[in-house]
Motif scaffolding. Structure first.
Motif, short mmCIF file in Angstrom:
data_model
loop_
_atom_site.label_atom_id
_atom_site.label_comp_id
_atom_site.label_asym_id
_atom_site.label_seq_id
_atom_site.Cartn_x
_atom_site.Cartn_y
_atom_site.Cartn_z
N GLN A 12 -19.25 38.84 -26.14
CA GLN A 12 -18.89 40.11 -25.53
C GLN A 12 -17.52 40.24 -25.24
O GLN A 12 -16.97 41.29 -25.68
CB GLN A 12 -19.72 40.35 -24.34
CG GLN A 12 -21.12 40.59 -24.44
CD GLN A 12 -22.01 40.93 -23.41
OE1 GLN A 12 -21.69 40.90 -22.12
NE2 GLN A 12 -23.25 41.50 -23.65
N ASP A 44 -15.57 40.27 -28.12
CA ASP A 44 -15.87 41.52 -29.21
C ASP A 44 -15.09 42.70 -28.23
O ASP A 44 -14.61 43.53 -29.15
CB ASP A 44 -17.31 42.06 -29.15
CG ASP A 44 -18.18 41.19 -30.07
OD1 ASP A 44 -17.70 40.49 -30.88
OD2 ASP A 44 -19.39 41.40 -29.85
N GLN A 45 -14.94 42.67 -27.15
CA GLN A 45 -14.25 43.73 -26.41
C GLN A 45 -12.58 43.59 -26.59
O GLN A 45 -11.90 44.55 -26.91
CB GLN A 45 -14.34 43.43 -24.85
CG GLN A 45 -13.59 44.65 -23.96
CD GLN A 45 -14.27 45.94 -24.15
OE1 GLN A 45 -15.55 45.98 -24.73
NE2 GLN A 45 -13.57 46.91 -23.99
N PHE A 105 -12.14 44.91 -30.18
CA PHE A 105 -12.14 46.55 -30.17
C PHE A 105 -10.92 46.92 -29.79
O PHE A 105 -10.29 47.96 -29.83
CB PHE A 105 -13.49 46.81 -29.11
CG PHE A 105 -13.52 48.46 -29.18
CD1 PHE A 105 -13.95 49.22 -30.41
CD2 PHE A 105 -13.06 49.07 -27.90
CE1 PHE A 105 -14.10 50.42 -30.09
CE2 PHE A 105 -13.30 50.36 -27.85
CZ PHE A 105 -13.74 51.09 -29.02
N GLN A 106 -10.34 46.43 -28.65
CA GLN A 106 -9.09 46.92 -27.99
C GLN A 106 -7.95 46.85 -28.91
O GLN A 106 -7.14 47.75 -29.13
CB GLN A 106 -8.65 46.02 -26.63
CG GLN A 106 -9.64 46.65 -25.43
CD GLN A 106 -9.29 45.73 -24.24
OE1 GLN A 106 -8.54 44.76 -24.22
NE2 GLN A 106 -9.99 45.99 -23.07
N TRP A 116 -8.25 46.89 -32.04
CA TRP A 116 -8.47 47.80 -33.33
C TRP A 116 -7.96 49.11 -32.41
O TRP A 116 -7.30 49.98 -33.21
CB TRP A 116 -9.65 47.93 -33.48
CG TRP A 116 -10.22 46.76 -34.48
CD1 TRP A 116 -9.55 46.04 -35.02
CD2 TRP A 116 -11.53 46.26 -34.90
NE1 TRP A 116 -10.36 45.01 -35.78
CE2 TRP A 116 -11.68 45.22 -35.59
CE3 TRP A 116 -12.90 46.90 -34.35
CZ2 TRP A 116 -12.64 44.53 -36.09
CZ3 TRP A 116 -14.18 46.45 -35.24
CH2 TRP A 116 -13.89 45.11 -35.89
N GLU A 117 -8.22 49.46 -31.34
CA GLU A 117 -7.84 50.91 -30.75
C GLU A 117 -6.47 50.96 -30.82
O GLU A 117 -5.77 51.82 -31.21
CB GLU A 117 -8.51 50.88 -29.40
CG GLU A 117 -10.01 51.32 -29.32
CD GLU A 117 -10.19 52.90 -29.77
OE1 GLU A 117 -9.39 53.57 -29.47
OE2 GLU A 117 -11.42 52.95 -30.32
N VAL A 170 -9.63 54.21 -22.90
CA VAL A 170 -10.46 53.00 -23.05
C VAL A 170 -10.61 52.08 -21.69
O VAL A 170 -9.51 51.73 -21.35
CB VAL A 170 -10.28 52.24 -24.34
CG1 VAL A 170 -11.22 50.99 -24.45
CG2 VAL A 170 -10.22 53.15 -25.44
#
Length: 138
Positions: A101, A104-105, A108-109, A111-112, A138
């Protein structure tokens, strides 16, 4: 009837060979009742009886075998807790899930941030100023 005699003879020979290999490869401290040379001679001269005697009397039982009824502890031995494989350990599984997790976080950050940077580059190229207020946090 002759086939049965041949089959029993082959079984006796295979059993004797297995007993000889076991006897000759056993450590000196694991041989019981008689010296190694005596066991070898017994197995060679009396293949069936000698082989069976070697497996029952002549060698120490391996530590993994238990005496008594199957499924029981036999002899009042205490049950030691069995080691748990990593994929059966709830704590290990929880740590793997938390690590996944977290990764993944972080992904994701990244990518953002990359998406925001690309949007800002497109807006600058088109002549629009970057809009800070329109972006969700976010």
């Amino acid at each position: 009837m002759a086939r049965l005699g041949v089959l029993l003879f082959l079984v006796q020979i295979v059993l004797a060979v297995c007993a000889l290999i076991s006897c000759l490869s056993a450590e000196e401290g694991k041989i019981r009742a008689l010296p190694r040379i005596a066991w070898v001679l017994i197995i060679l001269f009396f293949p069936l009886v000698g082989s069976i005697a070697w497996f029952i009397v002549g060698r120490e039982p391996s530590p993994g075998t238990r005496k008594g009824w199957p499924g029981g502890t036999g002899g009042g031995e205490r049950q030691r807790p069995r080691p748990v494989a990593p994929d059966d350990d709830p704590e290990f599984l929880r740590s793997v899930e938390e690590r996944a997790q977290q990764q993944d976080q972080e992904l994701f950050q990244r990518w953002e941030e990359d998406l925001r940077r690309r949007e800002d580059d497109l807006r600058r190229r088109d002549g629009e100023p970057p809009r800070e207020g329109d972006r969700p946090e976010v």
